[in-house]
Design a protein around this motif. Structure first.
Motif, PDB file in Angstrom:
ATOM      1  N   GLN A 411       0.877  -1.168  -0.183  1.00  0.00           N
ATOM      2  CA  GLN A 411      -0.124  -0.153  -0.053  1.00  0.00           C
ATOM      3  C   GLN A 411       0.213   1.320  -0.090  1.00  0.00           C
ATOM      4  O   GLN A 411       1.982   1.426   0.680  1.00  0.00           O
ATOM      5  CB  GLN A 411      -1.065  -0.084   1.761  1.00  0.00           C
ATOM      6  N   VAL A 412       0.004   2.479  -0.939  1.00  0.00           N
ATOM      7  CA  VAL A 412       1.385   3.296  -1.091  1.00  0.00           C
ATOM      8  C   VAL A 412       1.115   4.372  -0.240  1.00  0.00           C
ATOM      9  O   VAL A 412      -0.705   4.722  -0.423  1.00  0.00           O
ATOM     10  CB  VAL A 412       0.986   4.268  -2.097  1.00  0.00           C
ATOM     11  N   ALA A 417       3.924  10.802  -2.706  1.00  0.00           N
ATOM     12  CA  ALA A 417       3.663   9.966  -4.443  1.00  0.00           C
ATOM     13  C   ALA A 417       2.202   9.340  -4.345  1.00  0.00           C
ATOM     14  O   ALA A 417       1.965   9.691  -5.345  1.00  0.00           O
ATOM     15  CB  ALA A 417       4.095   8.776  -3.745  1.00  0.00           C
ATOM     16  N   LEU A 418       1.360  10.065  -3.565  1.00  0.00           N
ATOM     17  CA  LEU A 418       0.305  10.456  -3.191  1.00  0.00           C
ATOM     18  C   LEU A 418      -0.696  11.747  -3.905  1.00  0.00           C
ATOM     19  O   LEU A 418      -1.297  12.281  -4.377  1.00  0.00           O
ATOM     20  CB  LEU A 418      -0.473  10.392  -2.092  1.00  0.00           C
ATOM     21  N   LEU A 421      -1.547  12.409  -7.873  1.00  0.00           N
ATOM     22  CA  LEU A 421      -2.853  11.210  -8.385  1.00  0.00           C
ATOM     23  C   LEU A 421      -3.909  12.054  -7.456  1.00  0.00           C
ATOM     24  O   LEU A 421      -4.976  12.105  -7.988  1.00  0.00           O
ATOM     25  CB  LEU A 421      -2.582   9.819  -7.092  1.00  0.00           C
ATOM     26  N   CYS A 422      -3.634  12.723  -6.196  1.00  0.00           N
ATOM     27  CA  CYS A 422      -4.882  13.347  -5.242  1.00  0.00           C
ATOM     28  C   CYS A 422      -5.370  14.459  -6.667  1.00  0.00           C
ATOM     29  O   CYS A 422      -6.736  14.681  -6.502  1.00  0.00           O
ATOM     30  CB  CYS A 422      -4.758  14.091  -4.032  1.00  0.00           C
ATOM     31  N   VAL A 451      -8.774   8.690  -6.629  1.00  0.00           N
ATOM     32  CA  VAL A 451      -7.541   8.386  -6.213  1.00  0.00           C
ATOM     33  C   VAL A 451      -7.106   6.672  -5.930  1.00  0.00           C
ATOM     34  O   VAL A 451      -6.419   5.871  -6.764  1.00  0.00           O
ATOM     35  CB  VAL A 451      -7.252   8.889  -4.927  1.00  0.00           C
ATOM     36  N   SER A 455      -4.913   4.083  -8.341  1.00  0.00           N
ATOM     37  CA  SER A 455      -3.202   4.000  -8.195  1.00  0.00           C
ATOM     38  C   SER A 455      -3.812   1.989  -7.921  1.00  0.00           C
ATOM     39  O   SER A 455      -2.454   1.819  -7.478  1.00  0.00           O
ATOM     40  CB  SER A 455      -3.164   4.680  -6.448  1.00  0.00           C
ATOM     41  N   LYS A 456      -4.462   1.897  -8.702  1.00  0.00           N
ATOM     42  CA  LYS A 456      -4.821   0.377  -8.818  1.00  0.00           C
ATOM     43  C   LYS A 456      -5.220  -0.134  -7.646  1.00  0.00           C
ATOM     44  O   LYS A 456      -4.836  -1.076  -7.186  1.00  0.00           O
ATOM     45  CB  LYS A 456      -3.635  -0.610  -9.570  1.00  0.00           C
ATOM     46  N   LYS A 458      -3.956   1.083  -4.759  1.00  0.00           N
ATOM     47  CA  LYS A 458      -2.504   0.679  -4.229  1.00  0.00           C
ATOM     48  C   LYS A 458      -2.757   1.265  -3.062  1.00  0.00           C
ATOM     49  O   LYS A 458      -2.212   1.371  -1.930  1.00  0.00           O
ATOM     50  CB  LYS A 458      -1.030   0.696  -4.819  1.00  0.00           C
ATOM     51  N   ALA A 459      -3.251   2.743  -3.384  1.00  0.00           N
ATOM     52  CA  ALA A 459      -2.972   4.192  -2.489  1.00  0.00           C
ATOM     53  C   ALA A 459      -3.665   3.581  -0.960  1.00  0.00           C
ATOM     54  O   ALA A 459      -5.133   3.458  -0.744  1.00  0.00           O
ATOM     55  CB  ALA A 459      -3.842   5.264  -2.741  1.00  0.00           C
ATOM     56  N   ALA A 464      -5.485   9.197   1.802  1.00  0.00           N
ATOM     57  CA  ALA A 464      -5.493   9.909   0.478  1.00  0.00           C
ATOM     58  C   ALA A 464      -6.430  10.984   0.682  1.00  0.00           C
ATOM     59  O   ALA A 464      -6.551  12.226   0.242  1.00  0.00           O
ATOM     60  CB  ALA A 464      -5.964   8.912  -0.492  1.00  0.00           C
TER      61      ALA A 464
END
Length: 475
Positions: A411-412, A417-418, A421-422, A451, A455-456, A458-459, A464
């Motif tokens: 998990q990210v 890194a997020l 994506l946000c 999100v 992230s598939k 993983k977030a 997030a």
């Protein structure tokens, strides 16, 4: 006039011994008729009984589990009556000096803890079993002489549902205490009911009606429901109730008269001349006390108190001692006790049930489950991905961290890194952004979902959500 029911139960429980009460014949269910018999349990002339010491221990252990007094002296008596399944024409039992007396059992009923007093738990022998065919009857004496504990309650029960709850609590106590397997299909537990009615608020008891022939706890409940209503109807019509024994017809759902109730003198009790009185020593009592276990209700209350578990989780563990033991061995090793309980109850138990796997057959180690819980709690593994990891762990026994890395399920949680994506989720969902700014807090979940999709899966949803909130408020 308004009436109330007064109910007492006599519960007969076969003890968990390898041999019978007075001889070396096997105490085992399912053998061909009359194959586990000898001159002693067949009541042949000239034989002498020898008491099964394990049965004596289990009787006293039951008394301790039920908070009973253990008298310094007890004895056996002969209870005389004639019936085809009683080979000696008398039963060796305990009458005026039983091995245990004056105890109680606490259990939960209708959201509160109630107490039923135990008059005595005395030791006796079981009888054979009659079989009735079209033109003749037969008797199987395999069961004759099996050690039988009769647990007599005070008339502290007031309804059919309360009696049902008491019986189930008693059964769990006996199973977890190692007293009996309590398999009703094998006749290991049988129950007689004594029930009377009296005007509500009165202190004197009405005519006591005994009900026999109930083969299940649900049968006891149904018999009581019927009999209480029957007695009310008799009294409402101006009739009179008399002390008697009735038979429960489970198919018809009614009770039927059997005989006028016997009194103690009808059985012509006298001390068993072939057996010495019992006088347990302190050393012997210490051995029995060493076998005491925590009562189910006490364990439930302790799990709620020490591990802060909700009542529903603690109830599950109360009813499954092996699962509770497994959980507790791990709970003392982790701060995440509630999360651990969720995994043990909702995941481990479900997988075990679906695959017919026992705790002793688990392929993964207890430490592996602790590691899985820690991965989820520290944000390294999402709850959804953890389900996949657990399934693989259950099948293969592999380490959860290895499975997580092998399947790319890490998990990210890194904020940097997020961030991108946000920002992308905010840019692609103007309507959700507008709804959030209009005061619709649920719109944030839609953005978090975006999100997660980007992230598939993983977030870290918590991280997030924090980033999204910060960015939306800044805008």
């Amino acid at each position: 006039m308004e009436y109330e029911a007064v109910i007492g139960l006599e519960t007969h429980v076969q003890l968990k011994t390898r041999s019978k009460m007075w001889c070396g014949c096997a105490n085992a269910f399912g053998a061909p008729p009359n194959t586990h018999v000898c001159p002693v349990c067949l009541g042949l002339p000239g034989v002498l009984p020898v008491a099964n010491e394990e049965a004596l221990r289990l009787t006293v252990l039951t008394g301790l589990l039920l908070n009973c007094e253990i008298p310094a002296r007890a004895k056996f008596d002969r209870k005389n009556y004639f019936y085809p399944d009683m080979p000696k024409n008398y039963q060796i039992t305990q009458y005026d000096l039983p091995s245990t007396r004056q105890g109680y059992l606490d259990f939960e009923f209708e959201g509160r803890v109630v107490r039923v007093r135990i008059t005595r738990a005395h030791l006796e022998e079981d009888v054979g079993k009659s079989f009735h065919f079209e033109r003749f009857s037969g008797v199987d004496f395999n069961r004759a002489g099996v050690p039988l504990l009769e647990i007599v309650s005070e008339p502290d029960l007031s309804s059919a549902d309360m009696a049902y709850a008491y019986l189930n609590a008693l059964k769990e106590t006996l199973i977890q205490g190692g007293i009996s397997d309590c398999d009703m299909e094998k006749g290991m537990v049988r129950c007689d009911v004594n029930v009377s009615l009296r005007p509500r608020g009165a202190t004197t008891l009405g005519a006591k009606i005994e009900i026999k022939n109930m083969n299940s706890f649900s049968g006891v409940r149904r018999a009581l429901e019927y009999e209480i209503q029957r007695q009310m109807d008799v009294l409402a019509a101006g009739g009179t109730l008399r002390q008697e024994t009735r038979r429960w017809d489970d198919v018809a759902g009614i009770t039927e008269p059997m005989r006028t109730k016997e009194e103690a003198h009808d059985y012509r009790y006298f001390p068993e001349p072939d057996l010495m009185p019992l006088a347990p020593t302190e050393a012997w009592m210490a051995e029995v006390r060493a076998r005491l276990v925590e009562l189910p209700l006490a364990r439930k209350q302790r799990f709620m108190r020490e591990y802060q578990l909700p009542a529903s989780d603690a109830e599950t563990f109360k009813n499954d001692k092996p699962l509770a033991d497994y959980y507790e061995r791990l709970a003392v090793q982790t701060p995440h006790k509630k999360t651990l309980a969720n995994w043990v109850i909702n995941n481990l138990r479900a997988q075990m049930s679906a695959t017919g796997t026992g705790l002793e057959q688990l392929r993964f180690t207890p430490a592996a489950l602790l590691k899985l819980v820690d991965l989820v709690e520290t944000g390294k593994l999402s709850s959804k991905a953890a389900q996949e990891v657990f399934g693989e762990m259950f099948q293969t026994g592999q380490d959860p961290a290895h499975i997580m890395e092998q399947k790319g399920l890490v998990q990210v949680s890194d904020a940097a890194a997020l961030e991108a994506l946000c920002e992308q989720a905010i840019a692609e969902n103007p309507r959700a952004v507008a709804d959030y700014r209009a005061g619709k807090a649920a719109a944030l979940n839609a953005l978090k979902g975006c999100v997660m999709k980007l992230s598939k899966g993983k977030a870290n949803p918590a991280v997030a959500g924090e980033i999204l909130e910060r960015k939306l408020k800044a805008q």
